[in-house]
Scaffold this motif. Sequence first.
Motif, PDB file in Angstrom:
ATOM      1  N   THR A 155       0.981  -1.279  -0.028  1.00  0.00           N
ATOM      2  CA  THR A 155       0.052  -0.058  -0.246  1.00  0.00           C
ATOM      3  C   THR A 155       0.961   1.379  -0.170  1.00  0.00           C
ATOM      4  O   THR A 155       1.889   1.245   0.671  1.00  0.00           O
ATOM      5  CB  THR A 155      -0.790   0.037   1.134  1.00  0.00           C
ATOM      6  OG1 THR A 155      -1.957  -1.056   0.972  1.00  0.00           O
ATOM      7  CG2 THR A 155      -1.882   1.299   1.334  1.00  0.00           C
ATOM      8  N   ARG A 163      -4.560  -1.497  -2.863  1.00  0.00           N
ATOM      9  CA  ARG A 163      -4.967  -0.550  -2.139  1.00  0.00           C
ATOM     10  C   ARG A 163      -4.107   0.619  -2.059  1.00  0.00           C
ATOM     11  O   ARG A 163      -2.792   0.542  -1.685  1.00  0.00           O
ATOM     12  CB  ARG A 163      -5.151  -0.766  -0.616  1.00  0.00           C
ATOM     13  CG  ARG A 163      -5.679   0.217   0.086  1.00  0.00           C
ATOM     14  CD  ARG A 163      -6.019  -0.220   1.704  1.00  0.00           C
ATOM     15  NE  ARG A 163      -7.386  -0.889   1.446  1.00  0.00           N
ATOM     16  CZ  ARG A 163      -8.628  -0.444   1.475  1.00  0.00           C
ATOM     17  NH1 ARG A 163      -8.699   0.870   1.068  1.00  0.00           N
ATOM     18  NH2 ARG A 163      -9.597  -1.011   1.253  1.00  0.00           N
ATOM     19  N   ARG A 205     -10.389  -0.547  -4.302  1.00  0.00           N
ATOM     20  CA  ARG A 205      -9.516  -0.409  -3.146  1.00  0.00           C
ATOM     21  C   ARG A 205      -8.630   1.053  -3.137  1.00  0.00           C
ATOM     22  O   ARG A 205      -7.592   1.422  -2.566  1.00  0.00           O
ATOM     23  CB  ARG A 205      -8.370  -1.403  -2.701  1.00  0.00           C
ATOM     24  CG  ARG A 205      -9.032  -2.815  -2.720  1.00  0.00           C
ATOM     25  CD  ARG A 205      -8.274  -3.844  -2.689  1.00  0.00           C
ATOM     26  NE  ARG A 205      -7.293  -4.204  -1.391  1.00  0.00           N
ATOM     27  CZ  ARG A 205      -6.175  -4.523  -0.959  1.00  0.00           C
ATOM     28  NH1 ARG A 205      -5.609  -5.051  -1.877  1.00  0.00           N
ATOM     29  NH2 ARG A 205      -5.535  -4.481   0.356  1.00  0.00           N
ATOM     30  N   SER A 259      -8.462   5.271  -2.589  1.00  0.00           N
ATOM     31  CA  SER A 259      -9.021   6.376  -1.957  1.00  0.00           C
ATOM     32  C   SER A 259      -8.233   7.651  -2.569  1.00  0.00           C
ATOM     33  O   SER A 259      -7.095   7.629  -3.005  1.00  0.00           O
ATOM     34  CB  SER A 259      -8.570   6.201  -0.474  1.00  0.00           C
ATOM     35  OG  SER A 259      -9.106   5.161   0.032  1.00  0.00           O
ATOM     36  N   ILE A 316      -6.584   3.396   7.552  1.00  0.00           N
ATOM     37  CA  ILE A 316      -7.077   2.244   6.914  1.00  0.00           C
ATOM     38  C   ILE A 316      -6.684   0.970   7.719  1.00  0.00           C
ATOM     39  O   ILE A 316      -6.686  -0.139   6.956  1.00  0.00           O
ATOM     40  CB  ILE A 316      -6.252   2.111   5.623  1.00  0.00           C
ATOM     41  CG1 ILE A 316      -4.806   2.249   5.709  1.00  0.00           C
ATOM     42  CG2 ILE A 316      -6.777   3.218   4.572  1.00  0.00           C
ATOM     43  CD1 ILE A 316      -3.944   2.014   4.353  1.00  0.00           C
ATOM     44  N   HIS A 334      -8.578  -1.971   7.559  1.00  0.00           N
ATOM     45  CA  HIS A 334      -8.570  -2.810   6.243  1.00  0.00           C
ATOM     46  C   HIS A 334      -7.161  -3.604   6.067  1.00  0.00           C
ATOM     47  O   HIS A 334      -7.041  -4.873   5.705  1.00  0.00           O
ATOM     48  CB  HIS A 334      -8.389  -1.966   4.857  1.00  0.00           C
ATOM     49  CG  HIS A 334      -9.857  -1.394   4.981  1.00  0.00           C
ATOM     50  ND1 HIS A 334     -10.992  -1.809   4.496  1.00  0.00           N
ATOM     51  CD2 HIS A 334      -9.982   0.154   4.602  1.00  0.00           C
ATOM     52  CE1 HIS A 334     -12.007  -1.106   4.466  1.00  0.00           C
ATOM     53  NE2 HIS A 334     -11.484   0.170   4.360  1.00  0.00           N
ATOM     54  N   GLU A 391      -7.662  -7.488   4.577  1.00  0.00           N
ATOM     55  CA  GLU A 391      -7.207  -7.695   3.156  1.00  0.00           C
ATOM     56  C   GLU A 391      -6.105  -8.469   3.362  1.00  0.00           C
ATOM     57  O   GLU A 391      -5.246  -8.150   4.281  1.00  0.00           O
ATOM     58  CB  GLU A 391      -7.252  -6.649   2.529  1.00  0.00           C
ATOM     59  CG  GLU A 391      -8.693  -5.955   2.298  1.00  0.00           C
ATOM     60  CD  GLU A 391      -8.546  -4.425   2.026  1.00  0.00           C
ATOM     61  OE1 GLU A 391      -9.647  -3.853   1.769  1.00  0.00           O
ATOM     62  OE2 GLU A 391      -7.458  -3.851   1.780  1.00  0.00           O
TER      63      GLU A 391
END
Length: 431
Positions: free
Chosen positions: A130, A155, A194, A196, A366, A369, A378
């Motif tokens: 991420t 993500r 996923r 943002s 986050i 998640h 996840e």
Amino acid sequence: MSHDTLLLGQTLTFDGSPFDQGPGAARHVTHGGVLIRDGRILETGDGAALRAAYPAARIENHGDALLCAGFIDAHVHYPQTAIIASWGKRLIDWLNSYTFPEEMRFADPAYAAEIAGRYLDLTTANGTTTVCSYCTIHPGSVDALMTAAQARGQRVLAGKTCMDRNAPDGLLDTAQSAYDDSKALIDRWHGQDRLSYVITPRFSPTSTPDQLSALGALWAEYPDLLMQTHLSEQTDEIAWVKSLYPTARDYLDTYEMHGLLGAGGLYGHAIHLEPREIDRLAEVGAALIHCPTSNTFIGSGLFDMAGMVAAGQRVGLATDTGGGSSFSMLRTMAAAYEIAQLRGTPLHPSQLIWLATAGSAQALRIDQHVGTLAPGKEADIIALDLASTPAIEQRAAQATDIWEALFPTIMMGDDRAIKAVWIGGRACEQA
């Protein structure tokens, strides 16, 4: 029908912060397992017990490798991928000499797409699953990164960088276009798969008060979004801000007076803070993002991790590529350790790995998640080879606990230590 996959190896996860609870916040299982179903973690625990409970699961045995949450890089500039490790400049000269000329190239959607793909390949190979990235002023630079991330099922958090002064003509927007473009990008990307969107004024020197106010108004319309910017990175930058905003109480006030201080704020660097700034950041619950390789590479200063944690700050960890000199969160953890040593407050290995996973997830809000191997999260997971080079192997062989075994990889490891990467439960071929 669901297809279960059982990853076997050592497992490391957290049910609290080692800054609060010490190493006891971690859960290490020597012969552990992580069961994945439909892209999520179904269960983590003893490997043999999971094997017995889920006899139909497909087994992936990673031996002595350490399974942990994928790394989360909380502050990056993906458009600076091609200029990483450029010699000899401090912040303002760095921007003018390297960053701005490179970012001009992102007016070309094909070039943006090329660098977006290259960046995600490089970071995945280093175990980063991420990222939270600044793009350029071009909306297409956001489209490129989001499209690449979406294709990978990844993500990613990102936003169009907004600047309406003190940058080349080809990199300037306006207060109105920054608002309009950002709003259109929010509608296009935020909450898709996923992805943002993050409201992104670069920093106060490159935005007029009107632009900061426009972005503050946008944030008020979308209060659940994050907002990212830079704060108190270098002393000459702070002096520049003071000259541009003579009525502001301090650097943070240039954001606060325009509606850009809040719980979803991500403030990169935050090295040279005034007492009022520290108090206000803690009071609103904002996040400070520590970028240690960048801070040493461009000579910014030594972030006060111990002082900030003691003040109740939420802190994430980041490479800040390309001002940061590595795509690797392992190298970033090593640099964070070195900076803490220079301040007389060494960080424990549990704190370092937490910062690169659960800590950054909390900073980015986050953590519901990703960030740990908890059931329901996840399945962004990495397998770390704790003996990836002869030098690391010979030191780890003498370890008496998991922290002595992990620390040589933190200090000396690179992409060779990344044995496998799973994003959303899917194995990545790049790693």
